[in-house]
Write a protein that holds these residues in place. Structure first.
Motif, PDB file in Angstrom:
ATOM      1  N   VAL B  96      75.366 -11.808 -24.616  1.00 15.65           N
ATOM      2  CA  VAL B  96      73.932 -12.117 -24.649  1.00 15.65           C
ATOM      3  C   VAL B  96      73.260 -11.656 -23.354  1.00 15.65           C
ATOM      4  O   VAL B  96      72.211 -11.000 -23.383  1.00 15.65           O
ATOM      5  N   GLY B  97      73.870 -11.967 -22.204  1.00 21.13           N
ATOM      6  CA  GLY B  97      73.306 -11.538 -20.924  1.00 21.13           C
ATOM      7  C   GLY B  97      73.231 -10.019 -20.838  1.00 21.13           C
ATOM      8  O   GLY B  97      72.217  -9.453 -20.412  1.00 21.13           O
ATOM      9  N   ALA B  98      74.303  -9.369 -21.263  1.00 18.35           N
ATOM     10  CA  ALA B  98      74.357  -7.909 -21.208  1.00 18.35           C
ATOM     11  C   ALA B  98      73.307  -7.287 -22.123  1.00 18.35           C
ATOM     12  O   ALA B  98      72.604  -6.349 -21.741  1.00 18.35           O
ATOM     13  N   LYS B 100      70.490  -8.558 -23.319  1.00 19.03           N
ATOM     14  CA  LYS B 100      69.111  -8.787 -22.869  1.00 19.03           C
ATOM     15  C   LYS B 100      68.735  -7.815 -21.753  1.00 19.03           C
ATOM     16  O   LYS B 100      67.664  -7.204 -21.771  1.00 19.03           O
ATOM     17  N   ALA B 101      69.616  -7.681 -20.764  1.00 19.52           N
ATOM     18  CA  ALA B 101      69.303  -6.798 -19.633  1.00 19.52           C
ATOM     19  C   ALA B 101      69.220  -5.344 -20.092  1.00 19.52           C
ATOM     20  O   ALA B 101      68.363  -4.592 -19.619  1.00 19.52           O
ATOM     21  N   LEU B 102      70.091  -4.969 -21.038  1.00 17.45           N
ATOM     22  CA  LEU B 102      70.051  -3.591 -21.532  1.00 17.45           C
ATOM     23  C   LEU B 102      68.741  -3.333 -22.261  1.00 17.45           C
ATOM     24  O   LEU B 102      68.104  -2.282 -22.093  1.00 17.45           O
TER      25      LEU B 102
END
Ligand SMILES: [Zn+2]
Lengths: 225, 355
Positions: B96-98, B100-102
């Motif tokens: 999820v973190g990856a 969103k940032a992408l």
């Protein structure tokens, strides 16, 4: 333009110019919920800095120490943001950001006497201390800034039982400086200074400082007989 | 955004596979998987913290490998997709973190989707298959889940008919393998041991199959009683100083699992008047399960669909495929306001859909 991301305590994101001017810094103090807020924080930090993603030239990633589950969210985010723009990730020890903030504050507010002491290399040793959960603290000892303007680590990040910390710091002659947030702008600034000096200051992998909790299985338990 | 044939990158980190998939419309361009299975072997099951650490390490190299394989650049993407749940919370959060940032970095829309519905979407990527027809019953069996679904429409209407009340079927295989002194993962090991055994040698119980259970748990599963029955049977043999016929135990255990899965899936087809059954999840790699399902379904006039096995285990391509369907049906992206939801219900096909 450097994007700083840290989720080792709460979640913090900042945009800093290569010369150190802070363009934005946003954060959520929630010690959980990093995955929920990370996207919005990055978006807000960019918006408040009036910077588009394509203007980001490096991403500073807070590598910990910190509770694993949250810590990973920021590192994953830093890596994919950088991948998306084709720019490098600059890993930074999260405690370095706290130390840099304390040292810059001291430098700004110090009277002449202190500054003289600073010049004479007799500056105090202090410990950045953060919650590591499970009745432990994570701490790193620092002593002043080096010629590149980066905090000097006297010891690498480590864990200690909470009850042992004060005796340990007394022995090291270090002041205790508890931190409940990581200033992402200072993280980005540390990255900027490291880049300027052509130095690598953080580890490539997350600073977990603890092995995963696992127990090796025993022979199958007898259930019924 | 190209809504006719969207180019989507999917990120899947719900269990122990870091899956990155790239699809264009309904065409599979890459199905890159990095598994941490070997790291879990010595523990006899997936260790969540070990899985989450492995995801963080594998994520970036896997995305790069998927891009290289598909010959696609990140700037070409129409959307980024990610599994929001269900699954292991700490593992999901990495993806999820990856994602969103992408998505923010590329300024591309983000779709947060349901892992279980993704397993059904895997079928769409089968270039040789006829289009998926609705409604269909779907049986999803893996080390993490055992679910029976009624799919009226992949993007709008998926109903949970039943699920396991305790262990997933794949977990039961792992536990029985350990009981028999076989290594992890247990599925292929039990299968191998069962090859020489008699599936009728021992009458192991079929969980939640008695008339009294069928009122409330007609489509639910339970495998912990079966596991205990196998343990008790083996211990009694050992206590009596008799050798344990591993092949017969393995074959009889496997037959009990397969029987209950197929019986309940076909009951769902019959009850809902749906002559279609889709199988998915890693345990579908079990040949006996596929054979029994095909044989008994044919006898009942039910058509069985099985996606390619490489798309049955957890993967990012199915997440991209589901998202591609959402985009083609005109759905707006998700907002950034969502997290990892370890118990996301199957009815939530997409989460945090923007207004
Ligand atoms: Zn799955």
């Amino acid at each position: 333009m450097i994007l700083g991301i840290d989720t080792s305590l709460g979640s913090a994101v900042a945009v800093v110019e290569p010369d150190g001017v802070i363009r934005s810094q946003v954060e959520s103090a929630d010690p959980r919920g990093h995955a929920e807020v990370i996207g919005t924080l990055i978006e807000r930090a960019l918006a408040e800095a009036s910077v588009s993603p394509s203007e980001i030239t490096q991403v500073a990633a807070g590598m910990g120490p910190g509770p694993f589950t949250g810590l990973r969210v920021g590192i994953a985010a830093a890596r994919t943001f950088a991948l998306g723009r084709g720019v490098p990730v600059v890993p930074v020890v999260s405690h370095d950001a706290v130390a840099l903030e304390l040292l810059l504050h001291t430098a700004l507010t110090a009277d002449w006497g202190y500054a003289a002491g600073y010049e004479n290399d007799t500056e105090e040793t202090f410990a950045v201390v953060t919650d590591a959960r499970r009745r432990e603290f994570a701490y790193t000892l620092y002593r002043g800034l080096d010629d590149d303007g980066l905090p000097v680590r006297a010891t690498e990040p480590a864990l200690t039982p909470r009850d042992d910390l004060d005796a340990l710091l007394a022995h090291a002659g270090a002041d205790r400086r508890d931190a409940d947030r990581i200033p992402a702008a200072m993280l980005a600034l540390a990255a900027a200074r490291a880049l300027g000096a052509g130095r690598r200051i953080g580890p490539a992998d997350a600073l977990y400082l603890r092995s995963p909790d696992v127990t090796l299985p025993h022979a199958p338990k007898r259930v019924y007989l | 955004m190209n809504r006719a044939e969207p180019l989507v990158l999917g990120i899947e980190t719900s269990c122990d596979e870091t899956g990155i998939g790239i699809v264009r419309g309904r065409t599979l361009l890459s199905n890159t998987i990095a598994s941490s299975m070997d790291e879990h072997a010595r523990y006899g099951g997936v260790v969540p913290e070990v899985a989450a650490r492995a995801h963080l390490e594998a994520l970036q190299p896997s995305i790069e490998a998927a891009l290289a394989e598909s010959g696609v650049g990140l700037a070409d993407l129409d959307a980024v997709a990610v599994t929001s749940g269900p699954g292991l919370a700490g593992a999901l959060m990495v993806g999820v973190g990856a994602a969103k940032a992408l998505s923010v970095s590329l300024e591309k829309p983000l779709y947060a989707v349901n892992h279980l519905v993704g397993h059904i979407a895997a079928d769409i990527l089968d270039a040789d298959a006829t289009p998926l027809e609705y409604p269909t019953v779907a049986l999803l069996v893996s080390g993490g889940h055992t679910s029976l679904l009624l799919v009226r429409d992949l993007t709008t209407d998926v109903e949970l008919l039943g699920e396991t009340m305790d262990d997933a079927a794949g977990e039961a295989f792992d536990k029985v393998a350990r009981l028999l002194g076989l290594p992890y993962p247990g599925g292929p090991e039990v299968d191998r041991a069962a090859a020489a055994g008699d599936p009728k040698a021992i009458a192991f119980p079929r969980g939640l199959s008695r008339a009294s259970d069928m009122a409330r748990h007609r489509y639910d599963f339970s495998f912990s009683g079966l596991k205990t029955a196998v343990a008790r049977w083996v211990e009694q043999r050992q206590a009596a100083g008799e050798p344990v016929p591993v092949a017969d135990v393995a074959a009889s255990f496997r037959e009990a699992v397969v029987d209950v899965l197929v019986t309940k899936a076909l009951a769902a087809c019959r009850d809902h008047g749906v002559p279609r059954l889709l199988l998915g999840g890693g345990v579908i790699a079990n040949r006996r399960l596929r054979d029994v399902a095909l044989e008994r379904a044919e006898a009942e006039g039910v058509t069985v669909r099985i996606p390619p096995l490489s798309l049955c285990t957890d993967n990012g391509a199915m997440i991209a495929a589901l998202t591609s369907e959402l985009i083609m049906s005109g759905r707006p992206p998700s907002t950034l306001e969502f997290g990892a939801d370890s118990t996301l219900p199957v009815t939530e096909i997409q989460v945090a859909e923007s207004a």
